[in-house]
Write a protein that holds these residues in place. Sequence first.
Motif, PDB file in Angstrom:
ATOM      1  N   ALA A 369     -44.456  -6.662  16.017  1.00  0.00           N
ATOM      2  CA  ALA A 369     -45.654  -7.491  15.848  1.00  0.00           C
ATOM      3  C   ALA A 369     -46.719  -7.141  16.868  1.00  0.00           C
ATOM      4  O   ALA A 369     -47.907  -7.049  16.544  1.00  0.00           O
ATOM      5  N   MET A 373     -50.638  -5.385  16.244  1.00  0.00           N
ATOM      6  CA  MET A 373     -51.918  -5.978  16.658  1.00  0.00           C
ATOM      7  C   MET A 373     -52.680  -5.079  17.616  1.00  0.00           C
ATOM      8  O   MET A 373     -53.844  -5.349  17.926  1.00  0.00           O
ATOM      9  N   LEU A 379     -49.690 -13.787  18.265  1.00  0.00           N
ATOM     10  CA  LEU A 379     -48.271 -13.699  17.926  1.00  0.00           C
ATOM     11  C   LEU A 379     -47.754 -15.121  17.789  1.00  0.00           C
ATOM     12  O   LEU A 379     -47.835 -15.908  18.725  1.00  0.00           O
ATOM     13  N   ASP A 396     -47.695 -11.954  12.956  1.00  0.00           N
ATOM     14  CA  ASP A 396     -48.773 -11.336  13.729  1.00  0.00           C
ATOM     15  C   ASP A 396     -50.054 -11.339  12.914  1.00  0.00           C
ATOM     16  O   ASP A 396     -50.030 -11.590  11.704  1.00  0.00           O
TER      17      ASP A 396
END
Length: 462
Positions: A369, A373, A379, A396
Motif C-alpha cells: 500500500a 502511494m 493508509l 490505500d
Amino acid sequence: MIEVADLRSLSLFSGLRDDQLADLAAAGTEVPVEPGVELFRHGDLAEFWWVLLDGAVDLYRHAGRDETRVGRMDNPGVWSGGFRAWDEHGVYLATGRGAVPGRMFRLPSDVLRDRGGVWFPFATHLIRGVFGTARSIEATARQRESLVTLGTLAAGLAHELNNPASAASRTVDSLEGACRTLLSSLGRLADGEISASQFAALDALRKEIDRPAAPVDPLELSDREEALSRWLGRHGVAEDWEIAPPFAAAGVDVDWCDRAARSIDSAALEAGLRWVASTLSAAELLTQLKEAIGRISELVAAIKSHSQMDRTPLQQIDVVDGIESSLVMLGHKIRNGVTVERAYAAGLPRIDAYAGELNQVWTNLIDNALDAMDGGGTLRVTTRADGDWMVVEVADTGTGMSPEVAARAFDAFFTTKDVGKGSGLGLDIARRIVQERHGGTIAIDSSPKGTTVRVRIPRTAR
C-alpha cells in the motif's frame, strides 16, 4: 504383502501393465500407518518412495524451535520422497507422521530409478533435469529473497533506531555539561557565598517551579526568555544566555527571580541561579533521555512481537498487536505525506492463528500500500468482527491496479515491483498463509482511486 490389485486401484499407476505392477509389488513393502508414528523424517536422505494406499499422513517441518504442519497426504495415490532416484543428495522435504490408520506402499529409491530408466527412459531424463534445475533455481531464489527481505527490514529498523539512539547520545553529552555546571555552582556556594538558611530558602523556591505540562508557544517562550535576560543583566549576572533558556522553558518568570534575589546575598546570586538552572536542565535532559530509551524499548518490543520468536506457532492472538508491530517495522516508509488512519473496532475477540506468519502478511500488505502511494496519501487499516470471522482491510489511495494485474495478483512469482523493492513476500505466499494455514480468504478491490485488500480469518482454528 502388497497385491497388484492394491496398486491397480491407484490412478498413479494407470499406465503400467500387470507384470510391471507385480514387479513393483515384489520390490516394495506395505507399511502400516498408525497415528503419531513417524514414517520418514525431514532432512534424511530420501531412500524410499512412499505412496499412500489409504488412511492419512501429516507432513511437518521445523521453523526454528517450533514444529509446524505443512500439509496432509489423505488421497490414495499421493506420494512423497524417492528423490534419490533422480538426485543422490535428495532428502525428504518434510517429516511424515501417521494421522489416520491406513497403509503406505514403500519402494526403495534405487528400484524406482532402475524401473523408471527401463520403462520410461525419456521421462526419467526429463524428471532428473527438471528436479536438478528446479532445486538450483529455488535455492538461489530463496537465498536472494531472504537477503532482500532481511536487508529491507534491517535498513528500516536501523533507520527507526537511529533517531532515538542519536537523541540519547546527544542528551548524554548535554547532561554531562549540565552536571559539571551544577557541581561547580555547588562548589562556589559551599565556599561560603551563601548561608545554610539562604540555601534552604533558595531550594524551597526551586521546588516551587512547576514545569508546563504542555509545550509553550515559541513566541511566548521567546518573550519570557528575553525578559529574564534583561532582569539578569540588571542584576549583574554574567552569561545570562546559559540561565535564561532553562528558566524560560521551566516557566520561571521575573517575579520568581525577584524573590530569589531577596532570599540570598547579591554575591551569591549568580552561583545560586546557575545551580537552579543546571538542576532544571538536568531534569529536562533526563526526561528526554528516558523518552529516547523508551522509544528504543518500544521498537525492540515491536520487533519481538513481530517475529514471535519466543511464542508457540499456533496461539490466541490480538490481531491489532500484529498490525501495530508491522506499522512499526515499516515506520521508515511512513513519513511526511502519508497519513495512517486506524479504524479498529472495540472489543475485538482474540483468534487462533500462527502469529508470526500473519505478521508477515500484514507487513506485505502495508508495504504494498505504501509503495502504491509513492510517498503521499492515506493508509487506512480497518479491523472488525463478522460473526465467527475476523476481517482486516488494508486500503490505500494510490492509483490502483489494472483489471489484468488484479486478476494475476495472487499468481506465484507474479510481481509488478522493480528489483530491490517490496518485502520479499509475494501475494501468492500471503494467500497461502491466509487460506491454507488459517482457512481464511483474501481478496482485492481496486479502482483508479485506490486499492483495498480484505482478509478474513476464522476466529477458531480449522
